[in-house]
Every structure is written in C-alpha cells, then in structure tokens.
Scaffold this motif. Structure first.
Motif, PDB file in Angstrom:
ATOM      1  N   ASN A  86      -6.586   4.235   3.977  1.00  0.00           N
ATOM      2  CA  ASN A  86      -5.278   3.334   3.900  1.00  0.00           C
ATOM      3  C   ASN A  86      -4.030   4.542   3.508  1.00  0.00           C
ATOM      4  O   ASN A  86      -3.419   4.085   2.420  1.00  0.00           O
ATOM      5  CB  ASN A  86      -4.955   2.202   2.573  1.00  0.00           C
ATOM      6  CG  ASN A  86      -3.543   1.099   2.203  1.00  0.00           C
ATOM      7  OD1 ASN A  86      -3.390   1.438   1.782  1.00  0.00           O
ATOM      8  ND2 ASN A  86      -3.261   0.630   3.461  1.00  0.00           N
ATOM      9  N   HIS A 132      -3.177  -8.511   9.561  1.00  0.00           N
ATOM     10  CA  HIS A 132      -4.001  -8.404   7.954  1.00  0.00           C
ATOM     11  C   HIS A 132      -5.767  -9.149   8.806  1.00  0.00           C
ATOM     12  O   HIS A 132      -6.958  -8.624   8.695  1.00  0.00           O
ATOM     13  CB  HIS A 132      -4.065  -7.961   6.999  1.00  0.00           C
ATOM     14  CG  HIS A 132      -3.999  -6.762   6.489  1.00  0.00           C
ATOM     15  ND1 HIS A 132      -2.194  -6.113   6.551  1.00  0.00           N
ATOM     16  CD2 HIS A 132      -4.525  -5.520   6.048  1.00  0.00           C
ATOM     17  CE1 HIS A 132      -2.602  -5.370   5.660  1.00  0.00           C
ATOM     18  NE2 HIS A 132      -3.107  -4.950   5.164  1.00  0.00           N
ATOM     19  N   GLY A 169       0.975  -0.624  -0.004  1.00  0.00           N
ATOM     20  CA  GLY A 169       0.465  -0.102  -0.027  1.00  0.00           C
ATOM     21  C   GLY A 169       1.110   1.165   0.160  1.00  0.00           C
ATOM     22  O   GLY A 169       2.368   1.263  -0.915  1.00  0.00           O
TER      23      GLY A 169
END
Length: 523
Positions: free
Chosen positions: A421, A80, A57
């Motif tokens: 994010n 995650h 990311g």
C-alpha cells in the motif's frame, strides 16, 4: 430466535452456525447505530474525516468533493473486490458476517441502520457471499475479503444460496431483499476491520475443541487396549503440576475410564511385592510417552484453545474500525483498531498446538501398528493373512504425510509481514492467512485422527474386549462399527476414512456432555 443485544457470546456463534438459529437485533442496537450515523453526518460537515471526505490509505491526502463522497465508497468496494484462490466455505462466511454485524452494531462505525437490516437477512436466510481465501493482509482490516461482502450488500457480486453459486442481484430479487444504499462511509466501515480473520478463527476454535475431545477419547481407548497402569492419570500426580489444561485432560480421561475393567492399578501389580526374581521385567514398568504423557501433551492444547477463544470473543465485541465514532464524547478518533495482530498470533498458536495434537495421534497410531512395540496386536492391525493382506499399512502413509504437512504449515504467519500500500501499511498482521492456514491444519488433524480411529476399531475387534471396555469407549464403538466395516481382506480405505472424518467433525466425542471438568480437575 437469538436476540443480539450488547455482547455476543461464543455460544451464540455455535447456535447460529451449527444449529441454524435465526438472529434478531434489539431496538437498542438500532437506536445506537442510528445515533452514531446521525452524529458522524453532522460532525463531518466542516471537518476532514478519513474515509468520509478523503481518499483512502496513501491517497488520504486528497480531499473529496461532497458530490463525490458516495461514489468514493462504491469505488472502494468495487476496486478491492479482488480476491483470488478458493472460495471460503459458506460456514466460515456466515461466521464472518455475524462477526461484522456485531461490530457494526456497537455504534462506533457511523453506518446507516439499513446495513444491519440487510446483513441480518443474509445470515437468517443462509445467503453467503462468494469470498475468496486469498487477498487480505490483515492490517487495514480484512479489506479484500470484506470488500466481497460489501459488494454483495450493494447488490453486486455472487452468493452461495441453497448449494448453488448465483448472482447476488437475482437472489435478492427472489428473496425480496433490498441492497444497501451508501449514505456516508458504508464502504469503508464494512471493509475496515478484523471480522474475516475473527469469523474464520471462531469456527476454527469450535472444531479444535471437538478435535481435542476426540484426541482425549482415542488416548483413553488406547489405554484400555494396552491395559495401561492408571496412575499417570491420577489426580494426585496431575494436581502436583499447576496447569489447568493438564488437570482437565487427566480428569476427562479418568472420567472416561472410570468403569473400565482393563486399566490396571499399580498397587495390585508392581507394588504388590509379587514379582519374578529374575532381573528383567517382560511387561513395561511405564508406558511409552504417547500414552503416559497425554495430560502433559494435550494440556497446553486445552489451555491454548481456551485462551484463543477468549481473545476472539474480545475481538468480535470490539470496535475494530477506523476511524472510531464516539457519540458519547462527541468526537471521531483516528487510529489502527483494524490491525489484526491479536487474532493472527492466536491463530499461529492454535495451529501449533493442533499440529502437536496430530503428532501425538500419529505416534499413538504407530504404536498400535507396530507389533514389536505393543506386543499384543498383529502387524498393522492386519486381521487377514499376514504377508498376503496389509491391514492399515497403506493408511499409515496418509497419516504420516498429513502430519508432516501440518508441521510445515505451522510456521508463523504473524511474523511474515510484507509492507504494501505504498508503504502506508508498512507492518501488517497476515491474520486472515493465519486463520485460513489454521483451518487447513485442523482439517488435516481430523484426517490423521480418522486413521487412528479406524485402527482402534480394528484393534478392539481383534481383542474382543467388549465386556471389559468403559461405557464411554463402548458407546462410540457401537456407532463406529457401523461406519467402519470389519475387514480381513483388503479394501479401499479412503471412503471409510472420509466417513469417519466427517463423523468426528459433526459429532462430539462425549455426547452425554463430558466437556467440562468438575472441581476435582481444577485444583
């Protein structure tokens, strides 16, 4: 044994999920995956490849040292695995795993073949990872849900096995299953895709197809109850509108009613020239919309389900990963195939039409319960003493309440993007939420349909039509009368409604195979 080669068909999902067929991957699949893995390993030695030797990311700007690359994958999985809410039902998890296995088997992800071997064992042994409904935003794939799958594959987390929630490590030891070893980018490859929303969506479609047939069944049975005119179902009328769904629904209803002695030919009544000379017709010249317009209302439901089925199968047979490993062209492509907009939009469309189906069922139910509308049944189809007993009055509240919930849940998730994010994921699909909410809408619709079905059973008991009913109606009534007790005195209906709901979810409305129309229905 179901042999999986190149393209996974919708029927394959049905066989694995509902018939418990075992799967076996072809040698060609393993060779393709091995070639992808070996190519990526060589290709990435002197290049920067996202998720292989970079962070993830917005952290992708950080180069990862060779000695830390495998730890990077473990960190991604563990960090995650942060879902919340209710655990997904095992059936939907199994569908998710089959979807992910098929995608990885395309050889576009660069995983080691051992990943496929372990996933195949989990599917065949009905070992389903504990995966939570809340977490995925459906943009960089179903990261949260698939992280819980990956967590189990590395031998951590929990699973549902033989009806119990247990540590994955204990079940693996019991079943002699080896956890996968991270070789290159197994963490990202497992997590970076649309397999959760797609797997849930495929089960949704299977239940939606069955629900549609039950709606057609109920609609046809009500046409018998009210001795409706049959020309609103005619091929001539419905062929004059060019929508396949409408034509198919009308065809199925005609087939259902072909040997009924209750529906009426308009030529023998209102077209006969023999009608009273007064200015008022006691019998309705045309039925209410909830009876007369069923092909026009359920036709779009049929077409939407068909389109959703096609889109989901396209998705499940697609490489929905990033980056994409292309062995043939000896290249690795960075992009956004993990983005779930195709599935999210289809789930929103599916829940819209299923909500409309539940609205139709509620209106048909109201027609049967309101004696001033139907003029043939006692109020609330109450077979007991009016005033003292209540019949289906209480159950109607449940149907209305549940229909209202469906109407509220049908607001779109597809347009509810929230950036996250660190704004890397600045527009997302919310596909997993869309699929999960659609699952709820479908389950709710079965509850509304269960109330309608119990009412139909009671209505037919009151009318004593057995000798005149169509074979299709009579055949199901023979089964349903054993599930729905004849009651004049009031009884708690919740257990009965639940049994009818489960029966409808587990059985086809037309077990002899009335699922496809012939040429007559598709002109």
């Amino acid at each position: 044994m179901l042999h999986l080669k190149n393209t996974l068909e919708f029927e394959s999902f049905f066989q694995v999920l509902f018939r418990n067929r075992k799967i076996e991957l072809s040698s060609h699949t393993y060779e393709r995956v091995r070639a992808s893995f070996e190519f990526l390993k060589a290709f990435s030695r002197d290049k920067v490849i996202y998720g292989v030797n970079t962070g993830f990311g917005p952290m992708a700007q950080y180069k990862i040292k060779d000695k830390d690359c495998k730890q990077l994958q473990y960190n991604l999985i563990r960090s995650h695995a942060s879902g919340m809410g209710k655990p997904m039902e095992p059936l939907y998890v199994k569908s998710l795993m089959l979807a992910r296995l098929n995608t990885l088997g395309l050889g576009k992800s660069g995983v080691h073949p051992g990943v496929l071997e372990t996933m195949q064992q989990l599917i065949n042994k009905d070992i389903n990872p504990v995966i939570f409904e809340h977490g995925g935003v459906g943009a960089s794939g179903d990261l949260i849900q698939l992280a819980h799958l990956a967590l189990v594959l590395i031998g951590e987390g929990e699973v549902f096995y033989k009806g119990k929630k247990r540590p994955a490590a204990a079940v693996f030891a019991e079943e002699n299953i080896s956890p996968i070893k991270i070789e290159l980018r197994e963490g990202l490859a497992l997590m970076n895709g649309t397999s959760a929303m797609t797997g849930i969506g495929i089960v949704n479609v299977i239940y939606a197809e069955r629900l549609l047939d039950w709606s057609i069944f109920c609609s046809a049975a009500i046409n018998e109850i009210v001795e409706a005119y049959d020309d609103h179902l005619s091929e001539e009328l419905n062929a004059s509108k060019l929508h396949i769904g409408q034509q198919q629904v009308a065809y199925k209803m005609r087939k259902h009613l072909k040997d009924s002695k209750l529906t009426r030919d308009r030529n023998e009544h209102l077209y006969s020239g023999k009608y009273p000379e007064n200015d008022y017709f006691k019998e309705k010249v045309q039925e209410y919309y909830s009876l007369r317009c069923v092909p026009q209302i359920l036709g779009p439901v049929y077409d939407t389900i068909e389109n959703t089925r096609n889109i989901l199968i396209e998705e499940v047979n697609s490489a929905n990963d990033n980056p994409i490993v292309d062995v043939e062209r000896q290249h690795v492509y960075h992009g956004g195939n993990f983005h779930g907009d195709y599935v999210s939009l289809e789930m929103d469309k599916l829940k819209l039409v299923i909500t409309k189906l539940s609205m139709l069922a509620e209106r048909q139910l109201n027609y049967l319960l309101n004696s001033r509308l139907n003029d043939i049944l006692p109020p609330f189809v109450n077979l007991g003493k009016l005033g003292l007993n209540f019949g289906m009055q209480g159950a109607q509240f449940t149907a209305v309440s549940t229909t209202a919930e469906n109407q509220m849940l049908s607001n779109s998730m597809y347009v509810h993007s929230i950036p996250n994010n660190n704004d890397n994921q600045d527009i997302v699909s919310m596909g997993t939420n869309a699929a999960t909410i659609t699952k709820t809408v479908i389950d709710n619709a079965y509850e509304v349909m269960a109330v309608e079905m119990v009412t139909i059973v009671q209505a037919l008991r009151y009318l004593h039509f057995n000798g005149k009913l169509s074979t299709a109606t009579r055949r199901q009534m023979e089964v349903l009368r054993d599930i729905v007790p004849a009651f004049k005195e009031d009884i708690p209906l919740s257990p009965v409604l639940q049994k009818v709901k489960e029966f409808m979810k587990e059985n086809d409305a037309y077990p002899a195979g009335l699922t496809e129309g012939g040429n007559e229905g598709t002109k």
